[in-house]
Design a protein around this motif. Structure first.
Motif, PDB file in Angstrom:
ATOM      1  N   THR A  90       0.995  -0.882  -0.052  1.00 15.75           N
ATOM      2  CA  THR A  90       0.012   0.255  -0.195  1.00 15.75           C
ATOM      3  C   THR A  90       1.060   0.997  -0.344  1.00 15.75           C
ATOM      4  O   THR A  90       2.247   0.969   0.532  1.00 15.75           O
ATOM      5  N   MET A  91       0.053   2.443  -0.752  1.00  8.98           N
ATOM      6  CA  MET A  91       0.897   3.508  -0.673  1.00  8.98           C
ATOM      7  C   MET A  91       0.430   4.605  -0.678  1.00  8.98           C
ATOM      8  O   MET A  91      -0.855   4.436  -1.566  1.00  8.98           O
ATOM      9  N   ASN A  92       0.141   5.525   0.042  1.00 13.26           N
ATOM     10  CA  ASN A  92      -0.486   7.079   0.067  1.00 13.26           C
ATOM     11  C   ASN A  92      -0.031   8.112  -0.145  1.00 13.26           C
ATOM     12  O   ASN A  92       1.569   8.445   0.876  1.00 13.26           O
ATOM     13  N   LEU A  93       0.232   8.767  -0.923  1.00 13.88           N
ATOM     14  CA  LEU A  93       0.716  10.340  -1.501  1.00 13.88           C
ATOM     15  C   LEU A  93       0.654  11.721  -1.122  1.00 13.88           C
ATOM     16  O   LEU A  93       0.765  12.414  -1.677  1.00 13.88           O
ATOM     17  N   GLY A  94      -1.066  11.247  -1.174  1.00  9.11           N
ATOM     18  CA  GLY A  94      -2.074  12.218  -1.131  1.00  9.11           C
ATOM     19  C   GLY A  94      -2.344  12.354  -2.095  1.00  9.11           C
ATOM     20  O   GLY A  94      -3.634  12.517  -1.706  1.00  9.11           O
ATOM     21  N   PHE A  95      -2.132  12.956  -3.063  1.00 10.36           N
ATOM     22  CA  PHE A  95      -2.835  13.199  -4.424  1.00 10.36           C
ATOM     23  C   PHE A  95      -2.810  11.904  -4.624  1.00 10.36           C
ATOM     24  O   PHE A  95      -4.174  12.136  -5.900  1.00 10.36           O
ATOM     25  N   MET A  96      -2.652  10.536  -4.566  1.00 11.79           N
ATOM     26  CA  MET A  96      -2.811   9.425  -5.070  1.00 11.79           C
ATOM     27  C   MET A  96      -2.224   8.289  -4.154  1.00 11.79           C
ATOM     28  O   MET A  96      -1.807   8.225  -2.949  1.00 11.79           O
ATOM     29  N   SER A  97      -3.391   6.934  -3.937  1.00 12.07           N
ATOM     30  CA  SER A  97      -2.837   5.976  -3.296  1.00 12.07           C
ATOM     31  C   SER A  97      -3.504   4.858  -3.475  1.00 12.07           C
ATOM     32  O   SER A  97      -3.965   4.939  -5.403  1.00 12.07           O
ATOM     33  N   MET A  98      -2.693   3.545  -3.709  1.00 15.34           N
ATOM     34  CA  MET A  98      -2.584   2.644  -4.130  1.00 15.34           C
ATOM     35  C   MET A  98      -2.636   1.253  -3.213  1.00 15.34           C
ATOM     36  O   MET A  98      -1.547   1.218  -2.487  1.00 15.34           O
ATOM     37  N   LYS A  99      -3.193   0.176  -3.929  1.00 11.32           N
ATOM     38  CA  LYS A  99      -3.102  -1.116  -3.302  1.00 11.32           C
ATOM     39  C   LYS A  99      -2.647  -2.362  -4.420  1.00 11.32           C
ATOM     40  O   LYS A  99      -3.016  -1.745  -5.453  1.00 11.32           O
ATOM     41  N   HIS A 105      -0.027 -18.945  -7.790  1.00 13.51           N
ATOM     42  CA  HIS A 105      -0.393 -20.727  -8.237  1.00 13.51           C
ATOM     43  C   HIS A 105       0.306 -21.564  -6.724  1.00 13.51           C
ATOM     44  O   HIS A 105       1.526 -21.702  -7.021  1.00 13.51           O
ATOM     45  N   LYS A 106      -0.414 -22.417  -6.258  1.00 11.24           N
ATOM     46  CA  LYS A 106       0.458 -22.965  -4.858  1.00 11.24           C
ATOM     47  C   LYS A 106       1.408 -24.073  -5.764  1.00 11.24           C
ATOM     48  O   LYS A 106       2.518 -25.033  -5.082  1.00 11.24           O
ATOM     49  N   ALA A 107       0.704 -24.619  -6.931  1.00  9.57           N
ATOM     50  CA  ALA A 107       1.743 -26.008  -8.009  1.00  9.57           C
ATOM     51  C   ALA A 107       2.077 -24.783  -8.965  1.00  9.57           C
ATOM     52  O   ALA A 107       2.995 -25.308  -9.756  1.00  9.57           O
ATOM     53  N   GLY A 108       2.543 -23.257  -8.741  1.00 11.61           N
ATOM     54  CA  GLY A 108       3.726 -22.391  -9.151  1.00 11.61           C
ATOM     55  C   GLY A 108       4.045 -21.857 -11.276  1.00 11.61           C
ATOM     56  O   GLY A 108       4.318 -22.133 -12.464  1.00 11.61           O
ATOM     57  N   GLN A 109       1.714 -22.398 -10.947  1.00 13.68           N
ATOM     58  CA  GLN A 109       1.667 -22.440 -12.234  1.00 13.68           C
ATOM     59  C   GLN A 109       1.038 -20.687 -13.244  1.00 13.68           C
ATOM     60  O   GLN A 109       0.076 -21.390 -13.786  1.00 13.68           O
ATOM     61  N   GLY A 110       1.079 -20.272 -12.108  1.00 14.91           N
ATOM     62  CA  GLY A 110      -0.145 -19.037 -12.667  1.00 14.91           C
ATOM     63  C   GLY A 110       0.216 -17.754 -11.276  1.00 14.91           C
ATOM     64  O   GLY A 110       0.644 -18.360 -10.875  1.00 14.91           O
ATOM     65  N   MET A 111      -0.254 -16.636 -11.626  1.00 15.39           N
ATOM     66  CA  MET A 111      -0.470 -15.522 -10.755  1.00 15.39           C
ATOM     67  C   MET A 111      -1.163 -14.626 -10.849  1.00 15.39           C
ATOM     68  O   MET A 111      -2.346 -14.618 -12.153  1.00 15.39           O
ATOM     69  N   LEU A 112      -1.733 -14.015  -9.905  1.00 16.62           N
ATOM     70  CA  LEU A 112      -3.584 -13.954  -9.577  1.00 16.62           C
ATOM     71  C   LEU A 112      -2.581 -12.325  -9.256  1.00 16.62           C
ATOM     72  O   LEU A 112      -1.415 -12.128  -7.967  1.00 16.62           O
ATOM     73  N   GLN A 113      -2.671 -11.007 -10.143  1.00 16.47           N
ATOM     74  CA  GLN A 113      -2.795  -9.707  -9.627  1.00 16.47           C
ATOM     75  C   GLN A 113      -3.825  -8.764  -9.352  1.00 16.47           C
ATOM     76  O   GLN A 113      -4.377  -8.504 -10.408  1.00 16.47           O
ATOM     77  N   LEU A 114      -3.744  -8.192  -8.074  1.00 14.88           N
ATOM     78  CA  LEU A 114      -4.900  -7.092  -7.892  1.00 14.88           C
ATOM     79  C   LEU A 114      -4.815  -5.823  -7.304  1.00 14.88           C
ATOM     80  O   LEU A 114      -3.452  -5.879  -6.278  1.00 14.88           O
ATOM     81  N   MET A 115      -5.426  -4.934  -7.979  1.00 13.68           N
ATOM     82  CA  MET A 115      -4.899  -3.626  -7.829  1.00 13.68           C
ATOM     83  C   MET A 115      -5.986  -2.800  -7.681  1.00 13.68           C
ATOM     84  O   MET A 115      -6.566  -2.742  -8.510  1.00 13.68           O
ATOM     85  N   GLU A 116      -5.047  -1.266  -7.341  1.00 17.64           N
ATOM     86  CA  GLU A 116      -6.144  -0.711  -6.958  1.00 17.64           C
ATOM     87  C   GLU A 116      -5.758   0.894  -6.516  1.00 17.64           C
ATOM     88  O   GLU A 116      -4.491   0.568  -6.073  1.00 17.64           O
ATOM     89  N   MET A 117      -5.850   1.618  -7.973  1.00 15.24           N
ATOM     90  CA  MET A 117      -5.036   3.551  -7.282  1.00 15.24           C
ATOM     91  C   MET A 117      -6.615   4.494  -7.211  1.00 15.24           C
ATOM     92  O   MET A 117      -7.476   4.247  -8.520  1.00 15.24           O
ATOM     93  N   GLN A 118      -6.354   5.161  -6.610  1.00 18.72           N
ATOM     94  CA  GLN A 118      -7.256   6.535  -6.160  1.00 18.72           C
ATOM     95  C   GLN A 118      -6.683   7.587  -6.832  1.00 18.72           C
ATOM     96  O   GLN A 118      -5.269   7.807  -6.062  1.00 18.72           O
ATOM     97  N   ILE A 119      -6.978   8.855  -8.229  1.00 23.92           N
ATOM     98  CA  ILE A 119      -6.502  10.469  -8.094  1.00 23.92           C
ATOM     99  C   ILE A 119      -7.449  10.807  -7.169  1.00 23.92           C
ATOM    100  O   ILE A 119      -8.842  11.352  -7.325  1.00 23.92           O
ATOM    101  N   SER A 120      -7.037  11.746  -5.717  1.00 17.28           N
ATOM    102  CA  SER A 120      -7.468  13.025  -4.964  1.00 17.28           C
ATOM    103  C   SER A 120      -7.727  14.081  -5.425  1.00 17.28           C
ATOM    104  O   SER A 120      -8.001  14.974  -5.571  1.00 17.28           O
ATOM    105  N   VAL A 121      -6.914  14.930  -7.014  1.00 19.31           N
ATOM    106  CA  VAL A 121      -6.799  15.480  -7.575  1.00 19.31           C
ATOM    107  C   VAL A 121      -7.418  15.926  -9.159  1.00 19.31           C
ATOM    108  O   VAL A 121      -6.860  14.474  -9.570  1.00 19.31           O
TER     109      VAL A 121
END
Length: 217
Positions: A90-99, A105-121
């Motif tokens: 997580t990161m919060n720069l005031g004008f922008m925040s991000m998670k 995958h437990k067997a090493g067969q893939g990846m899942l990415q979830l991201m969220e960003m918000q701009i306050s200006v």
């Protein structure tokens, strides 16, 4: 005087045969960048400024339970049991925040990415368009390079809005391993969210993946 190097074959290389170098460690690259920003701010500022810089420093989670909890801050979602939390930030720069959360995958067969960003200006609509483009680019840093052979779009109702997800099939550029990929953006709890999943063909379960997307609210 000149000498011919019989072992010099640079002129024989076909430029079209040169493959792009796959980028590695994308999520940790952003950790280092944000950490450096926070460190510089701490050195340049003091008092209130130093305190604010400390608060803006990225917060990292590496325990699976903590990563899973961070994902729920982005959206209520049922992550398939085959995936385990790898890293969250997580990161919060005031004008922008991000998670950002990464699941492996437990067997090493893939990846899942979830991201969220918000701009306050600025204009929210302009910010939303820029965020979607930025997150698509950032999401690809940690994922594999695929040669897409087939794709289709599917629409879902998420948090009162229509969200479009692209389902694709292809092969990994370097190894030729068959993969499936899902990528789409939707309205998160605090801003624009993006889900990006890559999974080897043999581990793909269309019903489980559809259930995960339909669980988002």
């Amino acid at each position: 005087m000149s000498f011919d190097d019989r072992f010099d074959r640079r002129d024989d290389i076909d430029p079209a045969d040169v493959r792009p170098v796959k980028k590695e460690g994308g999520c940790w690259k952003w950790v280092l960048i944000f950490g450096a920003i926070g460190g510089v701010c701490l050195l340049l500022c003091c008092g209130v400024g130093g305190f604010m810089a400390y608060r803006m420093a990225p917060k990292i989670a590496t325990q699976p339970a903590d990563v899973a909890a961070m994902a729920q801050e982005i959206a209520d979602i049922e992550i398939p049991s085959e995936f385990e939390g790898k890293m969250g930030m997580t990161m919060n720069l005031g004008f922008m925040s991000m998670k950002m959360c990464m699941f492996e995958h437990k067997a090493g067969q893939g990846m899942l990415q979830l991201m969220e960003m918000q701009i306050s200006v600025g204009d929210p609509k302009d910010g939303e368009a820029q965020l979607k483009q930025s997150m698509r680019q950032q999401g690809s840093q940690e994922m594999r390079t695929l040669n897409i052979e087939k794709s289709e779009s599917r629409e879902y109702e998420i948090r009162g809005e229509t969200a479009t997800f692209n389902f694709a099939e292809g092969k990994e550029f370097d190894t030729g391993t068959p993969y499936r990929e899902v990528k789409g953006n939707f309205k998160g709890k605090s801003g624009v969210a993006v889900l990006h999943l890559q999974l080897q063909e043999e581990a793909w379960d269309d019903e489980a993946i559809t259930k995960m997307i339909e669980s988002i609210h």
